[in-house]
Design an enzyme around this catalytic site. Structure first.
Site, short mmCIF file in Angstrom:
data_model
loop_
_atom_site.label_atom_id
_atom_site.label_comp_id
_atom_site.label_asym_id
_atom_site.label_seq_id
_atom_site.Cartn_x
_atom_site.Cartn_y
_atom_site.Cartn_z
N CYS A 207 0.78 -1.13 0.02
CA CYS A 207 0.13 0.02 -0.02
C CYS A 207 0.77 1.41 0.20
CB CYS A 207 -0.77 0.03 1.16
SG CYS A 207 -2.22 -1.17 0.95
N THR B 202 7.23 1.05 1.12
CA THR B 202 8.52 1.58 0.58
C THR B 202 8.64 2.83 0.02
OG1 THR B 202 9.07 -0.92 -0.13
CG2 THR B 202 10.51 0.83 -0.90
N HIS C 130 3.81 -3.92 9.38
CA HIS C 130 2.54 -3.88 8.77
C HIS C 130 1.94 -4.41 9.83
CE1 HIS C 130 4.18 -3.69 4.71
NE2 HIS C 130 4.71 -4.68 4.64
N TYR D 121 -2.74 6.09 -0.79
CA TYR D 121 -1.70 5.88 -1.71
C TYR D 121 -2.24 6.93 -3.13
CZ TYR D 121 1.10 3.38 -4.98
OH TYR D 121 2.03 3.13 -5.89
N ARG E 222 7.11 -2.31 -8.67
CA ARG E 222 6.86 -2.78 -10.08
C ARG E 222 6.23 -1.65 -10.80
NH1 ARG E 222 2.13 -5.10 -12.43
NH2 ARG E 222 1.08 -4.64 -10.30
N LYS E 223 4.84 -1.26 -10.86
CA LYS E 223 4.60 -0.14 -11.53
C LYS E 223 4.07 1.02 -10.62
CE LYS E 223 1.83 -2.82 -15.24
NZ LYS E 223 0.67 -3.10 -15.71
N GLY E 224 3.49 0.55 -9.39
CA GLY E 224 3.28 1.83 -8.73
C GLY E 224 1.91 2.51 -9.20
#
Length: 320
Positions: free
Chosen positions: A48, A51, A100, A183, A278-280
């Site tokens: 979510c 990072t 988490h 996000y 990856r994509k975000g």
């Protein structure tokens, strides 16, 4: 006859679902960790924006200086469930602690600072699926999205049910020591999100960014998806070549020693293609969800969040 589906491999620690490479005693120590007044936590359900938020916070605290490598991330923004509370107790401050653990499971302090990032459940599910496929300890490399969807919607993933996690944080969203972000708002206006986090961390950080646009630009560059993807290769190398010399310090944390031992004894190998970052993207779920799956997830959303205004977080997005 019901279809036999692949499931990721997890472990149970005192009834809590967790990654099999984590030392149970470290997980317990994280759950019972008593926060210091100067602690800063980055709290998320997996996939979510954890990072990304860690990098933003680190850059703010260090005037636009980013992490050197993945080892640096582990040392300076440790994952408490993996590293253990002892390591976190001794870490230098100010730095952020990654967790988490949901609010209703961990020890909550009204004096520590908590940054919670929520992501819409459909994109979270897709990202969590890809995460689970690339880490070998889950033994899910042959699992399909349909397989993982059933695990996700049934609340059987590690760290528990997505909705329980979200709701436990949503109750605290207006606490003065909690910064609640989505996000999607971070993606929509990264600069505004950085400034919001800076103000939350302390007025001196907001003043720094408002008076020095160069630092703001450095932070935006260092926390862009393109920049952070550089950590994929380094992260893969870290997990592929783990030994006690790969961690800086007088003593390797017991939690990390355990991860190393599990990788060694189970002969776990990282995949050739490793896209942790990856994509975000927002809306990638449309490439994976069937209409029936989307309907089922939204039905659970409405059931679990009934009596709240959680839907308002993603009103337009969830109506698609």
């Amino acid at each position: 006859m019901s279809q036999q589906r692949e499931k990721p491999v997890y472990q149970e620690v005192d009834g809590f679902t967790i990654n099999t490479t984590f030392l149970p005693d470290c997980v317990r120590s994280a759950i019972h960790y008593k926060p210091r007044d100067d602690d800063i936590f980055v709290v998320t359900f997996p996939k979510c924006g954890t990072t990304w938020t860690q990098h933003i916070v680190h850059n703010i605290l260090n005037k636009g200086e980013t992490f050197k490598n993945f080892k640096d991330v582990q040392e300076r923004s440790p994952f408490i469930e993996m590293m253990g509370a002892k390591f976190v107790e001794n870490m230098p401050r100010p730095q952020a602690i990654k967790t988490h653990l949901p609010f209703h499971v961990c020890t909550y302090s009204p004096k520590a600072k908590y940054i919670y990032v929520a992501r819409n459940p459909r994109d979270c599910c897709v990202s969590f699926y890809h995460h689970t496929k690339i880490f070998p300890e889950y033994q899910f490399e042959d699992g399909s999205f349909d397989d993982f969807f059933e695990v996700f919607i049934n609340g059987e993933t590690e760290w528990g049910d997505y909705f329980d996690h979200l709701l436990s944080a949503y109750e605290h969203r207006n606490d003065p020591n909690v910064c609640f972000l989505t996000y999607e708002e971070m993606k929509d206006d990264a600069k505004a999100a950085v400034l919001k986090l800076a103000k939350f961390l302390g007025p001196q950080y907001a003043e720094m960014l408002e008076s020095d646009d160069k630092i703001m630009m450095k932070i935006l560059d260092h926390t862009s998806m393109e920049f952070m993807k550089r950590f994929n290769k380094d992260m893969k190398l870290f997990y592929s070549n783990m030994d006690e010399t790969s961690f800086i310090g007088a003593e390797v944390p017991e939690g990390l020693k355990y991860v190393m031992e599990v990788f060694k004894t189970r002969d776990l190998k990282m995949p050739h293609k490793f896209d942790f970052i990856r994509k975000g993207a927002v809306g990638d779920w449309k490439n994976y969800f069937s209409p029936v799956q989307s309907k089922r997830l939204m039905e659970k959303f409405y059931t679990k969040t009934k009596g709240t205004d959680v839907f308002s977080l993603w009103a337009k997005l969830l109506q698609d």
